[in-house]
Design a protein around this motif. Structure first.
Motif, PDB file in Angstrom:
ATOM      1  N   ARG A   1       0.865  -1.172   0.000  1.00 58.85           N
ATOM      2  CA  ARG A   1       0.000   0.000   0.000  1.00 58.85           C
ATOM      3  C   ARG A   1       0.905   1.227   0.000  1.00 58.85           C
ATOM      4  O   ARG A   1       1.917   1.234   0.710  1.00 58.85           O
ATOM      5  CB  ARG A   1      -0.888   0.019   1.248  1.00 58.85           C
ATOM      6  N   PRO A   2       0.592   2.234  -0.779  1.00 56.11           N
ATOM      7  CA  PRO A   2       1.486   3.400  -0.827  1.00 56.11           C
ATOM      8  C   PRO A   2       1.467   4.172   0.489  1.00 56.11           C
ATOM      9  O   PRO A   2       0.465   4.179   1.199  1.00 56.11           O
ATOM     10  CB  PRO A   2       0.897   4.238  -1.970  1.00 56.11           C
TER      11      PRO A   2
ATOM     12  N   PHE B   1       3.209   9.514  -0.344  1.00 58.69           N
ATOM     13  CA  PHE B   1       3.083   9.307  -1.792  1.00 58.69           C
ATOM     14  C   PHE B   1       1.645   9.604  -2.230  1.00 58.69           C
ATOM     15  O   PHE B   1       1.410  10.380  -3.163  1.00 58.69           O
ATOM     16  CB  PHE B   1       3.503   7.878  -2.131  1.00 58.69           C
ATOM     17  N   VAL B   2       0.691   8.978  -1.557  1.00 57.20           N
ATOM     18  CA  VAL B   2      -0.726   9.194  -1.890  1.00 57.20           C
ATOM     19  C   VAL B   2      -1.426   9.783  -0.675  1.00 57.20           C
ATOM     20  O   VAL B   2      -1.665   9.076   0.312  1.00 57.20           O
ATOM     21  CB  VAL B   2      -1.413   7.872  -2.306  1.00 57.20           C
ATOM     22  N   PRO B   3      -1.750  11.067  -0.720  1.00 54.50           N
ATOM     23  CA  PRO B   3      -2.401  11.705   0.431  1.00 54.50           C
ATOM     24  C   PRO B   3      -3.725  11.020   0.765  1.00 54.50           C
ATOM     25  O   PRO B   3      -4.405  10.492  -0.124  1.00 54.50           O
ATOM     26  CB  PRO B   3      -2.646  13.141  -0.041  1.00 54.50           C
TER      27      PRO B   3
ATOM     28  N   VAL C   1      -6.922  11.517  -1.290  1.00 52.99           N
ATOM     29  CA  VAL C   1      -7.027  10.912  -2.624  1.00 52.99           C
ATOM     30  C   VAL C   1      -7.619   9.502  -2.524  1.00 52.99           C
ATOM     31  O   VAL C   1      -8.384   9.076  -3.373  1.00 52.99           O
ATOM     32  CB  VAL C   1      -5.645  10.859  -3.314  1.00 52.99           C
ATOM     33  N   ASP C   2      -7.267   8.797  -1.461  1.00 53.36           N
ATOM     34  CA  ASP C   2      -7.644   7.379  -1.340  1.00 53.36           C
ATOM     35  C   ASP C   2      -8.035   7.071   0.105  1.00 53.36           C
ATOM     36  O   ASP C   2      -7.354   6.330   0.797  1.00 53.36           O
ATOM     37  CB  ASP C   2      -6.446   6.509  -1.764  1.00 53.36           C
TER      38      ASP C   2
ATOM     39  N   SER D   1     -10.109   5.172   1.441  1.00 50.33           N
ATOM     40  CA  SER D   1     -10.339   3.771   1.829  1.00 50.33           C
ATOM     41  C   SER D   1      -9.061   2.934   1.715  1.00 50.33           C
ATOM     42  O   SER D   1      -9.087   1.742   1.967  1.00 50.33           O
ATOM     43  CB  SER D   1     -11.430   3.159   0.948  1.00 50.33           C
ATOM     44  N   ARG D   2      -7.953   3.577   1.355  1.00 50.62           N
ATOM     45  CA  ARG D   2      -6.664   2.883   1.204  1.00 50.62           C
ATOM     46  C   ARG D   2      -6.813   1.632   0.325  1.00 50.62           C
ATOM     47  O   ARG D   2      -6.499   0.519   0.745  1.00 50.62           O
ATOM     48  CB  ARG D   2      -6.062   2.531   2.571  1.00 50.62           C
TER      49      ARG D   2
ATOM     50  N   LEU E   1      -5.542   1.706  -2.975  1.00 48.92           N
ATOM     51  CA  LEU E   1      -4.501   1.694  -3.999  1.00 48.92           C
ATOM     52  C   LEU E   1      -3.326   0.827  -3.584  1.00 48.92           C
ATOM     53  O   LEU E   1      -3.106   0.572  -2.395  1.00 48.92           O
ATOM     54  CB  LEU E   1      -4.016   3.125  -4.269  1.00 48.92           C
TER      55      LEU E   1
ATOM     56  N   LYS F   1     -10.204  -6.122  -1.247  1.00 48.71           N
ATOM     57  CA  LYS F   1      -9.124  -5.186  -1.582  1.00 48.71           C
ATOM     58  C   LYS F   1      -7.764  -5.888  -1.615  1.00 48.71           C
ATOM     59  O   LYS F   1      -6.923  -5.592  -2.468  1.00 48.71           O
ATOM     60  CB  LYS F   1      -9.090  -4.039  -0.570  1.00 48.71           C
TER      61      LYS F   1
ATOM     62  N   ILE G   1      -5.449  -7.435  -5.243  1.00 45.68           N
ATOM     63  CA  ILE G   1      -4.100  -6.958  -5.571  1.00 45.68           C
ATOM     64  C   ILE G   1      -3.107  -8.122  -5.513  1.00 45.68           C
ATOM     65  O   ILE G   1      -2.198  -8.224  -6.342  1.00 45.68           O
ATOM     66  CB  ILE G   1      -3.687  -5.823  -4.609  1.00 45.68           C
TER      67      ILE G   1
ATOM     68  N   PHE H   1      -9.767   9.527 -10.423  1.00 47.82           N
ATOM     69  CA  PHE H   1      -9.556   8.960  -9.088  1.00 47.82           C
ATOM     70  C   PHE H   1      -8.202   9.425  -8.541  1.00 47.82           C
ATOM     71  O   PHE H   1      -8.112   9.944  -7.426  1.00 47.82           O
ATOM     72  CB  PHE H   1      -9.633   7.437  -9.181  1.00 47.82           C
TER      73      PHE H   1
ATOM     74  N   PRO I   1      -5.245  11.956  -9.447  1.00 43.74           N
ATOM     75  CA  PRO I   1      -4.783  13.011 -10.357  1.00 43.74           C
ATOM     76  C   PRO I   1      -3.350  12.738 -10.823  1.00 43.74           C
ATOM     77  O   PRO I   1      -2.546  12.142 -10.098  1.00 43.74           O
ATOM     78  CB  PRO I   1      -4.841  14.278  -9.489  1.00 43.74           C
TER      79      PRO I   1
ATOM     80  N   VAL J   1      -0.270  13.322  -8.647  1.00 42.37           N
ATOM     81  CA  VAL J   1       0.014  12.405  -7.531  1.00 42.37           C
ATOM     82  C   VAL J   1       0.884  11.237  -8.009  1.00 42.37           C
ATOM     83  O   VAL J   1       1.766  10.767  -7.287  1.00 42.37           O
ATOM     84  CB  VAL J   1      -1.314  11.869  -6.919  1.00 42.37           C
TER      85      VAL J   1
ATOM     86  N   LEU K   1       0.528   3.362  -9.820  1.00 38.99           N
ATOM     87  CA  LEU K   1      -0.452   2.854  -8.870  1.00 38.99           C
ATOM     88  C   LEU K   1      -1.433   1.904  -9.554  1.00 38.99           C
ATOM     89  O   LEU K   1      -1.627   1.951 -10.767  1.00 38.99           O
ATOM     90  CB  LEU K   1      -1.223   4.009  -8.234  1.00 38.99           C
ATOM     91  N   ALA K   2      -2.009   1.060  -8.746  1.00 34.30           N
ATOM     92  CA  ALA K   2      -3.036   0.135  -9.224  1.00 34.30           C
ATOM     93  C   ALA K   2      -4.157   0.095  -8.195  1.00 34.30           C
ATOM     94  O   ALA K   2      -3.950   0.456  -7.029  1.00 34.30           O
ATOM     95  CB  ALA K   2      -2.456  -1.267  -9.417  1.00 34.30           C
ATOM     96  N   VAL K   3      -5.308  -0.353  -8.643  1.00 41.39           N
ATOM     97  CA  VAL K   3      -6.445  -0.484  -7.726  1.00 41.39           C
ATOM     98  C   VAL K   3      -7.270  -1.678  -8.185  1.00 41.39           C
ATOM     99  O   VAL K   3      -7.220  -2.064  -9.362  1.00 41.39           O
ATOM    100  CB  VAL K   3      -7.283   0.822  -7.705  1.00 41.39           C
TER     101      VAL K   3
ATOM    102  N   GLY L   1     -12.143   2.396  -5.181  1.00 38.42           N
ATOM    103  CA  GLY L   1     -11.991   2.505  -3.740  1.00 38.42           C
ATOM    104  C   GLY L   1     -13.282   2.750  -2.989  1.00 38.42           C
ATOM    105  O   GLY L   1     -13.268   2.922  -1.772  1.00 38.42           O
TER     106      GLY L   1
END
Lengths: 509, 509
Positions: free
Chosen positions: A37-38, A42-44, A47-48, A50-51, A53, B26, B30, B42, B44, B47, B53-55, B457
């Motif tokens: 998980r980032p 890296f990923v504020p 942005v995510d 629900s974590r 990514l 989740k 992955i 989702f 930008p 970022v 990144l992947a989801v 997410g």
């Protein structure tokens, strides 16, 4: 060393070669769960929230060079190290002498020791103990002997939460894949070949260890019997979740064993020991299915190793609660304590008798000496002659630069390097009592290599140093009263080739 | 239908059940590459500028309900559909009559047809043709016959870039995993069981199709012979990259076949046909290794189906260049054109002779009727009696609500629904000439079901409709001159159970 033999490694890439390599690293890693998980940097969070990514776990774009003889030697002696630490963890008297000295100066060690004493009062009900270890090495070459062979020197021996076994095998798989699709330019044909990329059994082998403990625990001690499971005691949140899931999914697929992830902070809420069952089975009622009770055969700690995780008396109650249960602990408190730096220092003391004490009944003198040959110079900071010598170094800015000061706990995050040692020592107080909570270790200065690391979506290239971790699995009987062999299972379980900047902190052991 | 039998599906979850289910969705996704690159809305661009990144790919939290009899029927008739479209693609005369009518009103169709004519002039050098198809269905129940059985009605038949086969098998795997770890509450025991979750061979089976074409192409037509590869012609950027990689990695692991991804826009730059080789092998020199030449056995188009991809004459030159090569195309231009909605409409015209024409030599009347039973009502918009009737509907706001207007191209993104049809028809011009570029289809009104979809997410719960796609693989000879069977390979290749909001656009076919 390797850098001098292969100064052109890794090769320079054209932008097209670099794009092809990177694109395949990014895609293969996600396709195969070589991911984390980032981080929030890296990923504020917004942005995510629900974590959900994921991103490629930090990896080198090229296989890490490591002298083959050193690599093979480290793997060859792993079973001796497994046995050594298993036998140390069995030897409460021997441990007590060393740990009691630390108890006065290190609250964390004191609390761990106290958990052991508390359980001892009521009696341990589980004589089996599982170790999933990782012995970490760097390559050392004596600068005064330019013709000498490179040797491995042990950095530390991890007895709790030895991580990355679930990702390390996939890193090996990634590099093999990149080779098979010709993503490495053919200018280094003799270096990157199938035979230079050993396969890495870490996922299967560590999972096999957990499965072996699980089966050794059976049958259920509950009346009526309950379904059995393994619980991974984890941190929350945890970015390194896919490393852990690689083991859990293998346990389910290959061994038909159900695992649950339970945050350390939630263990008291969701596990219990029936007061009317003297066998003390650990019962887990999952929050998502509170009416279903499982009996925990094995507690696999991927948490509980850092003092910061024990932020209330509840935390210590939780550790005590788990330790007194019948679940096989990976590790037990005594095994956890055996991983203290002080133990490593005591073992490595020149002409100490300890290695022979533990290993001579099963190992030849030659094999024991191969273990001893991996010892780096480690000093206590105490009243002994060696200790006074070390305090002299640690307080002298002119001498401290070649050393690292380490506290007792697992993981490198709290190490003090070189010139930062003297002021730190000063901050411990004049009487020197707190010095004993640390050991002083000669810095292993491995050859600098070049590589490119892909992390957080970006590539960093430059000089790096390599660290080899070798995993070991060991299952043993704790009590003297048990008949038969003390060590039931013992195997080397794959490896981790890690690339680090110098003096970089580690988050997990 | 299912909703009325199982109004409580899916069950309501406690917050703990929901958290457990979601956390496992989740993580498992992955760990197993059931992923997409996140959209820019989702995450930008700033970022994640390197798009690392992947989801989790959009998935339902619960298995989608689909009447078993309908599901099995759709899979049972897939080989008939494969054969039907293979034989249509072989029958240039039959196709020409229909396509030439469209050429006047649809530039895209005209350009495709022109590519075929150009290649025909110089002669085709590859007689083999590969189809990786997907036939999409919805469940229909005649509202005037409340006691009737539910039936499948075909929405469309995809002959190019039939996507999601690389993810669909993993969705089946995800739901099986969630069942095996008891993530579904036991309140719906009769619905979610192993036997209700059929395994999905889509990845292995579609890969097998590509491998079969690859082997049928061999040996190399170059002198000296070149190493062989498959090229995936892709869009760039592509979020659905792991769907495609699931096939590429299976081709490498199970068939030892190297694949390369090449953006459609880069095909002219990196592929060539040696002018001195009348066999016209397609040579690929990868940008990362320009000195290595590969011969392309199979061109697997995951791009080139949308008019927007042809934004210059270069694009059409590229398609022509690929079509005239010796590589086996998946699909050929003729196969691509066979997927036009007009073909579907012609086939479904009541008492039309076409189905018998193509299938009666190999299939029983009963089997042909099972195919015909999946036809929905589709009308032309032309001067025939049926066409005039349809124009009457399409221009009348009082009648249009039960219909959808579709252009000829693949994919649902340009469909016009219900009350939006009359003003759209008006915009096509008064003379009615452009009407013919479209077909009018009675809306299939499948039963509304409830499910929860995890996407970007976040979870959305509510009424959804289900669409079943069945994959098919077919390898056939194009020319009449070839002796032996026309159809060399033909199999059903797994399925996709898709959950959609009503009237939602699809990006890829």
């Amino acid at each position: 060393m390797a850098a001098s033999i292969y100064p052109d490694y890794p090769p320079d890439l054209t932008s097209e070669q670099s794009a092809y390599l990177l694109s395949n690293v990014k895609d293969w890693s996600i396709l195969n769960g070589l991911a984390v998980r980032p981080s929030l940097s890296f990923v504020p969070k917004e942005v995510d929230p629900s974590r959900s990514l994921a991103v490629t776990a930090p990896v080198t774009l090229f296989p890490s060079l490591f002298p083959r003889r050193c690599f093979e030697e480290a793997r060859a002696i792993q079973t001796a190290y497994n046995e050594l630490y298993a036998l140390i963890a069995r030897d409460e008297e021997w441990l007590r002498e060393i740990i009691e000295e630390l108890v006065e100066v290190d609250d964390f060690i004191a609390n761990l020791w106290n958990v052991h004493l508390e359980v001892k009062k009521v009696g341990y009900v589980q004589s089996l103990s599982l170790g999933i270890f990782r012995s970490d090495y760097m390559v050392h070459k004596d600068p005064s002997q330019p013709d000498s062979n490179p040797e491995i020197k042990q950095v530390e021996f991890n007895t709790i939460a030895s991580s990355f076994g679930g990702l390390a095998a996939k890193v090996s798989g990634l590099h093999s894949h990149l080779l098979s699709i010709s993503a490495y330019p053919s200018t280094v044909p003799t270096l990157i070949t199938k035979s230079f990329l050993p396969s890495n059994p870490s996922i299967a082998s560590i999972s096999q260890g957990l499965a072996t403990a699980h089966r050794a625990y059976a049958p259920s001690k509950s009346h009526p019997p309950l379904p059995l499971c393994i619980v991974f005691v984890v941190q929350d949140p945890e970015n390194n979740v896919f490393d852990q899931h690689a083991l859990g999914s293998t346990l389910l697929a290959d061994h038909n064993i159900l695992t649950f992830r339970l945050p350390f902070s939630a263990t008291l809420a969701y596990t219990s020991i029936p007061s009317d069952n003297p066998s003390r089975p650990l019962i887990y009622k999952p929050p998502h299915s509170p009416s279903t009770a499982y009996e925990v055969t094995t507690l696999y700690f991927r948490a509980g190793y850092a003092p910061t995780e024990y932020n209330s008396s509840e935390s210590w109650n939780a550790r005590l609660h788990l330790e007194r249960s019948a679940a096989i602990k990976c590790p037990t408190i005594l095994t956890h304590l055996a991983g203290s730096k002080k133990i490593q220092q005591v073992l490595t003391t020149p002409s100490s008798p300890h290695l022979e004490r533990f290993l001579s009944s099963t190992s030849s003198a030659e094999y024991i000496n191969r273990v001893r040959a991996t010892f780096a110079a480690i000093y206590p900071l105490d009243d002994t002659a060696a200790g006074k010598h070390a305090i002299g170094i640690a307080t002298d800015a002119g001498k401290a630069s070649g050393y690292v000061l380490k506290p007792q706990r697992e993981g490198g995050g709290n190490n003090i390097y070189g010139l930062k040692i003297p002021p730190f020592i000063k901050s411990l107080g004049e009487d020197g009592k707190k010095y004993r909570g640390h050991i002083l270790m000669e810095l292993i200065e491995p050859p600098a290599l070049r590589n490119s690391v892909f992390r957080n979506g970006g590539v960093t290239s430059g000089e790096v140093i390599g660290e080899l971790g070798v995993y070991g699995v060991c299952l043993w009987h704790y009590g003297e009263e048990v008949a038969g062999p003390k060590i039931l299972e013992n195997w080397e379980a794959g490896f981790l080739l890690r690339t680090k900047g110098r003096r970089k902190a580690k988050k997990e052991a």
